[in-house]
Design a protein around this motif. Structure first.
Motif, PDB file in Angstrom:
ATOM      1  N   LYS A 133      22.897 -54.200  57.451  1.00  0.00           N
ATOM      2  CA  LYS A 133      23.969 -53.285  57.851  1.00  0.00           C
ATOM      3  C   LYS A 133      23.454 -52.224  58.823  1.00  0.00           C
ATOM      4  O   LYS A 133      24.167 -51.796  59.721  1.00  0.00           O
ATOM      5  CB  LYS A 133      24.579 -52.633  56.604  1.00  0.00           C
ATOM      6  CG  LYS A 133      25.374 -53.609  55.753  1.00  0.00           C
ATOM      7  CD  LYS A 133      25.695 -53.084  54.370  1.00  0.00           C
ATOM      8  CE  LYS A 133      26.706 -51.977  54.400  1.00  0.00           C
ATOM      9  NZ  LYS A 133      27.147 -51.597  53.023  1.00  0.00           N
ATOM     10  N   LYS A 134      22.188 -51.834  58.643  1.00  0.00           N
ATOM     11  CA  LYS A 134      21.598 -50.821  59.529  1.00  0.00           C
ATOM     12  C   LYS A 134      21.439 -51.364  60.955  1.00  0.00           C
ATOM     13  O   LYS A 134      21.546 -50.620  61.928  1.00  0.00           O
ATOM     14  CB  LYS A 134      20.231 -50.398  58.978  1.00  0.00           C
ATOM     15  CG  LYS A 134      19.599 -49.230  59.723  1.00  0.00           C
ATOM     16  CD  LYS A 134      18.290 -48.786  59.072  1.00  0.00           C
ATOM     17  CE  LYS A 134      17.695 -47.596  59.806  1.00  0.00           C
ATOM     18  NZ  LYS A 134      16.446 -47.124  59.177  1.00  0.00           N
ATOM     19  N   GLU A 136      23.447 -53.479  62.547  1.00  0.00           N
ATOM     20  CA  GLU A 136      24.650 -53.871  63.289  1.00  0.00           C
ATOM     21  C   GLU A 136      25.701 -52.785  63.407  1.00  0.00           C
ATOM     22  O   GLU A 136      25.789 -51.866  62.607  1.00  0.00           O
ATOM     23  CB  GLU A 136      25.275 -55.100  62.624  1.00  0.00           C
ATOM     24  CG  GLU A 136      25.940 -54.809  61.300  1.00  0.00           C
ATOM     25  CD  GLU A 136      26.601 -56.027  60.683  1.00  0.00           C
ATOM     26  OE1 GLU A 136      26.231 -57.166  61.011  1.00  0.00           O
ATOM     27  OE2 GLU A 136      27.493 -55.833  59.846  1.00  0.00           O
ATOM     28  N   ASP A 138      29.471 -53.586  63.620  1.00  0.00           N
ATOM     29  CA  ASP A 138      30.466 -54.656  63.626  1.00  0.00           C
ATOM     30  C   ASP A 138      31.759 -54.134  64.243  1.00  0.00           C
ATOM     31  O   ASP A 138      32.346 -53.157  63.774  1.00  0.00           O
ATOM     32  CB  ASP A 138      30.715 -55.165  62.204  1.00  0.00           C
ATOM     33  CG  ASP A 138      31.426 -56.515  62.205  1.00  0.00           C
ATOM     34  OD1 ASP A 138      32.499 -56.621  62.839  1.00  0.00           O
ATOM     35  OD2 ASP A 138      30.916 -57.464  61.589  1.00  0.00           O
ATOM     36  N   ASP A 142      35.023 -54.098  58.604  1.00  0.00           N
ATOM     37  CA  ASP A 142      34.429 -53.003  57.855  1.00  0.00           C
ATOM     38  C   ASP A 142      34.224 -53.501  56.427  1.00  0.00           C
ATOM     39  O   ASP A 142      34.492 -54.656  56.124  1.00  0.00           O
ATOM     40  CB  ASP A 142      35.382 -51.791  57.883  1.00  0.00           C
ATOM     41  CG  ASP A 142      34.634 -50.481  57.802  1.00  0.00           C
ATOM     42  OD1 ASP A 142      33.499 -50.481  57.285  1.00  0.00           O
ATOM     43  OD2 ASP A 142      35.188 -49.450  58.242  1.00  0.00           O
ATOM     44  N   TYR A 145      30.069 -55.457  53.300  1.00  0.00           N
ATOM     45  CA  TYR A 145      29.105 -56.371  53.936  1.00  0.00           C
ATOM     46  C   TYR A 145      28.703 -55.923  55.342  1.00  0.00           C
ATOM     47  O   TYR A 145      27.840 -56.535  55.956  1.00  0.00           O
ATOM     48  CB  TYR A 145      29.696 -57.782  54.047  1.00  0.00           C
ATOM     49  CG  TYR A 145      29.852 -58.506  52.727  1.00  0.00           C
ATOM     50  CD1 TYR A 145      28.744 -58.979  52.041  1.00  0.00           C
ATOM     51  CD2 TYR A 145      31.111 -58.721  52.185  1.00  0.00           C
ATOM     52  CE1 TYR A 145      28.880 -59.658  50.835  1.00  0.00           C
ATOM     53  CE2 TYR A 145      31.263 -59.396  50.980  1.00  0.00           C
ATOM     54  CZ  TYR A 145      30.149 -59.859  50.303  1.00  0.00           C
ATOM     55  OH  TYR A 145      30.287 -60.531  49.123  1.00  0.00           O
ATOM     56  N   HIS A 146      29.353 -54.889  55.873  1.00  0.00           N
ATOM     57  CA  HIS A 146      29.230 -54.633  57.309  1.00  0.00           C
ATOM     58  C   HIS A 146      28.717 -53.244  57.650  1.00  0.00           C
ATOM     59  O   HIS A 146      29.035 -52.271  56.985  1.00  0.00           O
ATOM     60  CB  HIS A 146      30.586 -54.848  57.990  1.00  0.00           C
ATOM     61  CG  HIS A 146      31.099 -56.229  57.802  1.00  0.00           C
ATOM     62  ND1 HIS A 146      30.512 -57.314  58.395  1.00  0.00           N
ATOM     63  CD2 HIS A 146      32.106 -56.714  57.037  1.00  0.00           C
ATOM     64  CE1 HIS A 146      31.151 -58.409  58.014  1.00  0.00           C
ATOM     65  NE2 HIS A 146      32.109 -58.074  57.192  1.00  0.00           N
ATOM     66  N   GLY A 147      27.926 -53.191  58.728  1.00  0.00           N
ATOM     67  CA  GLY A 147      27.453 -51.927  59.268  1.00  0.00           C
ATOM     68  C   GLY A 147      28.318 -51.503  60.439  1.00  0.00           C
ATOM     69  O   GLY A 147      28.825 -52.346  61.184  1.00  0.00           O
ATOM     70  N   LYS A 148      28.473 -50.211  60.620  1.00  0.00           N
ATOM     71  CA  LYS A 148      29.316 -49.697  61.712  1.00  0.00           C
ATOM     72  C   LYS A 148      28.539 -48.799  62.673  1.00  0.00           C
ATOM     73  O   LYS A 148      29.081 -48.357  63.672  1.00  0.00           O
ATOM     74  CB  LYS A 148      30.492 -48.887  61.130  1.00  0.00           C
ATOM     75  CG  LYS A 148      31.422 -49.674  60.219  1.00  0.00           C
ATOM     76  CD  LYS A 148      32.088 -50.847  60.894  1.00  0.00           C
ATOM     77  CE  LYS A 148      33.240 -50.455  61.775  1.00  0.00           C
ATOM     78  NZ  LYS A 148      33.938 -51.642  62.344  1.00  0.00           N
TER      79      LYS A 148
END
Length: 564
Positions: A133-134, A136, A138, A142, A145-148
């Motif tokens: 997550k760190k 990416e 995405d 959200d 499972y996802h990094g922002k």
């Protein structure tokens, strides 16, 4: 005097340089053998969403590197050695992430449970997910499972923008009972999906672009030295104290508190071997004094074995104006072979098979064993001379389960290929092999551009002419009818045509202190010596069910974090 000298400016090296230089007290040197890719001024072939040109451009490769993919018999020295194949290992800032297919996936939670079970304590799924997550940012999804906020943007081509060929494959998958998954990087289950890729605004975002951006390059404590070939690791006793390198052809020495090898699963073990770190027998055979006997260096090299079923794509179903991305959808499925985990197989759907005119007419269903059991490959030195490429034997299909699953995978793809949706947009399916002939025509030059332009006009002509050209100039050895009718022919085709998918890994595995085959600990520190780490795909305990770029980025983030 540097605090950290990083050897290799690929995916791992770019992350390490960015993270370690974020602390102003650290003086960091990044050495990359290839050319720079300055932010906003990268070579256009690298920036391109379509990866087929950078991939075949010798400016970005170790051009002398050749490997064997078929099994090499060491018990029977009279058996002829399998052919050597050119291997497109990146030699450019950003490494593989500057020339690869930009696939941005992570593997299965079961992969990382296996990493921990094999001695990589603290590397199970719950431990690695925060670092994925760190990495990416995405752009589509959200949630847990996802990094922002990461350095690498992730996106997908929406179904409505797929080529008609990809849409037809989607319909074929649906008819075969597969579920549509909007998010490949969500829950790891079977189904077909838009593939995730490291791309924004129709441009590749390599590790160099994401981590070595303008702001990072302004740091006074970071030196990026490209066209810098590291020849030798320097030691005082068992302490690594620096490197000897050729910078633009001139020899220089750099001293450092710690050296980090991030040269990939072929060149990192070669550096260790030349320094006298590795299997004692091989070092003695090469006349290299043993600094530290580590039996695992260069051993158990892995990749994902693959084969392709190709076909001619009719006009109107080829690449469209929405994107230059030629891999828009993928399929993950379970072979059902006893003892294998779910999602052990992967299919990348390529609407375009090469950069040239004929490549635009040929689609491929590239099937690879996501969860491979073949782990008898090896990297050895051919010579003590650092200019000599090592001997690389992948020994793909050394485990019978991999052969069986590629054979059943080919049949499964053939069934999809013969279904109504795909038959409507394609013609003349054939078993494809990445032969020397295909390689030669794939080199980016004017001659190949002209030859393929002429051939493409003929291919779009009468069906009989097209079939004649495919049978006589493209297919090598096996026809579709042969391999579908005859199991022995299918096995022979798979054995001959299976290649890896450039996911070299596992040749300097991390593991427990008492594991005789472990090379590094869980922070990449080489056993028995001081001041030396390996951080790249070579430290994987086993290759995950994924394209390896994102697991490499994750691993570098995790180790960099542990070093702060």
């Amino acid at each position: 005097m540097y605090d950290f000298i990083i050897v290799g400016g690929g995916s791992a090296g770019s992350v390490m340089a960015h993270r370690l230089s974020a602390r102003s007290a650290n003086k960091v040197l990044l050495c990359e053998a290839g050319q720079d890719t300055p932010p906003g001024n990268e070579p256009p072939e690298i920036r391109d969403s379509y990866s087929g040109q950078a991939y075949f451009d010798p400016r970005f490769h170790w051009t002398e590197l050749k490997v064997t993919t078929q099994i090499v018999s060491h018990n029977n020295p009279d058996e002829s050695r399998p052919p050597l194949r050119k291997y497109e290992q990146a030699r450019v800032l950003g490494g593989g992430s500057s020339i690869n297919g930009q696939m941005a996936n992570r593997g299965a939670p079961t992969d990382y449970a296996e990493w921990e079970a094999r001695g990589a304590a603290g590397w199970n799924w719950k431990d690695v997910l925060p670092y994925f997550k760190k990495v990416e940012r995405d752009l589509d999804f959200d949630g847990p499972y996802h990094g922002k906020d990461g350095r690498i943007p992730i996106r997908r081509i929406p179904h409505e923008h797929w080529t008609r060929h990809s849409q037809a494959m989607g319909e074929a998958c649906k008819l075969a009972g597969f579920a549509f998954l909007p998010d490949q990087n969500g829950e790891f289950v079977d189904g077909y999906f838009p593939v995730t890729h490291s791309n924004q605004d129709e441009q590749r975002v390599s590790a160099a672009r994401g981590y070595l951006d303008r702001e990072t390059r302004k740091r006074a404590n970071l030196t990026i030295s490209t066209n810098t070939v590291v020849k030798e690791l320097l030691f005082e006793g068992t302490q690594c104290v620096g490197v000897k390198a050729l910078v633009d052809g001139r020899e220089q020495e750099f001293r450092g508190r710690e050296v980090i090898l991030s040269c990939g699963a072929i060149h990192s073990p070669a550096h260790l071997l030349r320094a006298g770190i590795g299997p004692v027998g091989h070092l003695k055979e090469m006349g290299i004094p043993v600094l530290m006997g580590l039996a695992g260096v260069g051993q158990r090299l892995m990749d994902h074995p693959s084969i392709a079923l190709s076909s001619f794509v009719r006009r109107g179903a080829r690449m469209n104006a929405h994107t230059r991305r030629h891999i828009q959808m993928g399929l993950r499925y379970s072979s059902g072979l006893p003892g294998t985990p779910a999602g052990d197989m992967f299919v990348a759907v390529l609407t375009k098979s090469a950069w040239h005119s004929v490549g635009e007419q040929i689609a491929s269903l590239l099937t690879f064993v996501n969860k491979t059991y073949s782990e008898t490959g090896q990297v050895k030195l051919a010579s003590r001379d650092p200019r000599a490429e090592p001997i690389v034997e992948f020994n793909l299909l050394s485990d019978r389960r991999d052969l069986d699953r590629l054979m059943s995978g080919f049949r499964k793809m053939a069934a999809l290929q013969m279904s109504a949706p795909l038959k409507a947009v394609t013609d003349k399916p054939f078993p494809a092999s990445y032969s020397d002939r295909v390689r030669k025509i794939g080199v980016v030059n004017t001659k190949n551009k002209v030859l393929t332009a002429i051939a493409a006009v003929l291919m779009d002509g009468p069906a009989a002419l097209r079939h004649y050209m495919i049978d006589n100039f493209i297919v090598e050895g096996f026809t579709f009818e042969q391999v579908m009718r005859d199991d022995e022919a299918l096995e022979a085709f798979v054995r001959k045509a299976a290649i890896g998918v450039w996911h070299a890994s596992c040749s300097c595995r991390m593991g427990a202190a008492d594991d005789p085959m472990a090379v590094v600990d869980t922070q990449g520190r080489v056993k028995g010596v001081q001041g030396l780490r390996v951080v790249d795909a070579s430290i994987f305990p086993v290759v995950p069910c994924a394209n390896t770029n994102f697991p490499v980025l994750m691993s570098a983030e995790k180790i960099a974090d542990a070093m702060q």
